[in-house]
Design an enzyme around this catalytic site. Structure first.
Site, PDB file in Angstrom:
ATOM      1  N   LYS A   1      -2.410  -1.186   7.813  1.00 26.45           N
ATOM      2  CA  LYS A   1      -2.272  -2.514   8.396  1.00 26.45           C
ATOM      3  C   LYS A   1      -2.448  -2.489   9.914  1.00 26.45           C
ATOM      4  O   LYS A   1      -2.961  -3.450  10.506  1.00 26.45           O
ATOM      5  CB  LYS A   1      -0.912  -3.111   8.024  1.00 26.45           C
ATOM      6  CG  LYS A   1      -0.828  -3.563   6.576  1.00 26.45           C
ATOM      7  CD  LYS A   1      -1.772  -4.731   6.286  1.00 26.45           C
ATOM      8  CE  LYS A   1      -1.582  -5.300   4.910  1.00 26.45           C
ATOM      9  NZ  LYS A   1      -2.461  -6.443   4.619  1.00 26.45           N
TER      10      LYS A   1
ATOM     11  N   TYR B   1       0.907   2.937   4.334  1.00 29.78           N
ATOM     12  CA  TYR B   1       0.767   1.477   4.401  1.00 29.78           C
ATOM     13  C   TYR B   1       0.701   0.987   5.847  1.00 29.78           C
ATOM     14  O   TYR B   1      -0.164   0.172   6.198  1.00 29.78           O
ATOM     15  CB  TYR B   1       1.923   0.811   3.673  1.00 29.78           C
ATOM     16  CG  TYR B   1       1.913  -0.695   3.790  1.00 29.78           C
ATOM     17  CD1 TYR B   1       0.976  -1.453   3.085  1.00 29.78           C
ATOM     18  CD2 TYR B   1       2.817  -1.362   4.607  1.00 29.78           C
ATOM     19  CE1 TYR B   1       0.950  -2.838   3.196  1.00 29.78           C
ATOM     20  CE2 TYR B   1       2.805  -2.740   4.727  1.00 29.78           C
ATOM     21  CZ  TYR B   1       1.865  -3.474   4.022  1.00 29.78           C
ATOM     22  OH  TYR B   1       1.832  -4.837   4.144  1.00 29.78           O
TER      23      TYR B   1
END
Length: 245
Positions: free
Chosen positions: A167, A163
């Site tokens: 990002k 994750y």
């Protein structure tokens, strides 16, 4: 009346962001991967007294869906003032750097990075027609490279290899996008809603989705004096919001 599109807006932070924009007189397109969920969100907003809202089927991982959404919106309006790239996935947990598969990285990147660029590129011509175009890419202070190297940071041990990489990559896209649009009226920022309780994190957050929506909407509505090309987390930096990359 200004027009906004929010991806992944049928629930959580995207839904709360829609409420904030509606309160401020915007017309909002609710982007939803599953149309039924988008229609339910619109029904809830209508029942709360908001009329200037419409659901659009939009799967950011499917270019055909993105292009169809653009054609649908383009048939209704000429100018888009705000794009909020909110749709995202966490990829499931745990996410150890030595164990997460390349396929896991690819899946999350396809939504959190590629989805942002698909939607942005599809709607950029409509945004360029606005007098005050705004792009907000929903990010997380948890993908700051600087903070994740600082043992004193309170979330230092909260590592999620997949994750956070997705990002961080989206943040780099934001920097490049803001640079390319630097001599225009665009304001382009990566904004963290804060660690708020939503389905996304199993409702483990310490803040509310409403608080996150307020933070995101703020940078969707900034004036000409507002920042561009910045990484903003008002939870991390309450004074200016500016956060280290």
């Amino acid at each position: 009346m200004k027009k906004a599109l929010i991806t992944g807006a049928n629930k959580g932070i995207g839904f709360e962001t829609a409420i904030q924009l509606l309160k401020n007189g915007y017309f909002v397109f609710i982007g939803s991967r599953i149309m039924e969920n988008g229609l339910l969100a619109v029904k809830q907003l209508n029942e709360a007294g908001f009329a200037n809202v419409e659901a659009i089927q939009l799967d950011v991982t499917d270019i055909a869906s993105v292009e169809k959404a653009r054609l649908q919106i383009e048939s209704k309006i000429e100018v888009l003032d705000v794009l909020i790239n909110n749709a995202g996935i966490n990829g499931g947990f745990p996410q150890a750097a030595l164990e997460a598969s390349a396929e896991a990285f690819q899946k999350v990147m396809d939504t959190n990075l590629n989805g942002v660029l698909r939607v942005t590129q599809a709607f950029i011509d409509m945004l360029k027609k606005s007098d005050e175009p705004r792009i907000v890419n929903v990010s997380s202070s948890g993908c700051s490279l600087t903070l994740h190297c600082d043992p004193s940071w309170k979330y230092y041990s909260h590592k999620a290899a997949v994750y956070t990489a997705s990002k961080a990559a989206m943040n780099m896209y934001t920097i490049n996008l803001a640079y390319e649009l630097r001599d225009t009226p665009f304001k382009v920022n990566a904004v963290c809603p804060g660690f708020v309780a939503t389905d996304f994190n199993g409702h483990r957050g310490t803040g509310t989705a409403e608080e996150g929506g307020i933070r995101i909407a703020k940078y969707a509505m900034i004036g000409a004096e507002g920042p561009t090309g910045k990484f903003i987390s008002e939870e991390y930096n309450p004074e200016t919001g500016e956060t280290p990359w």
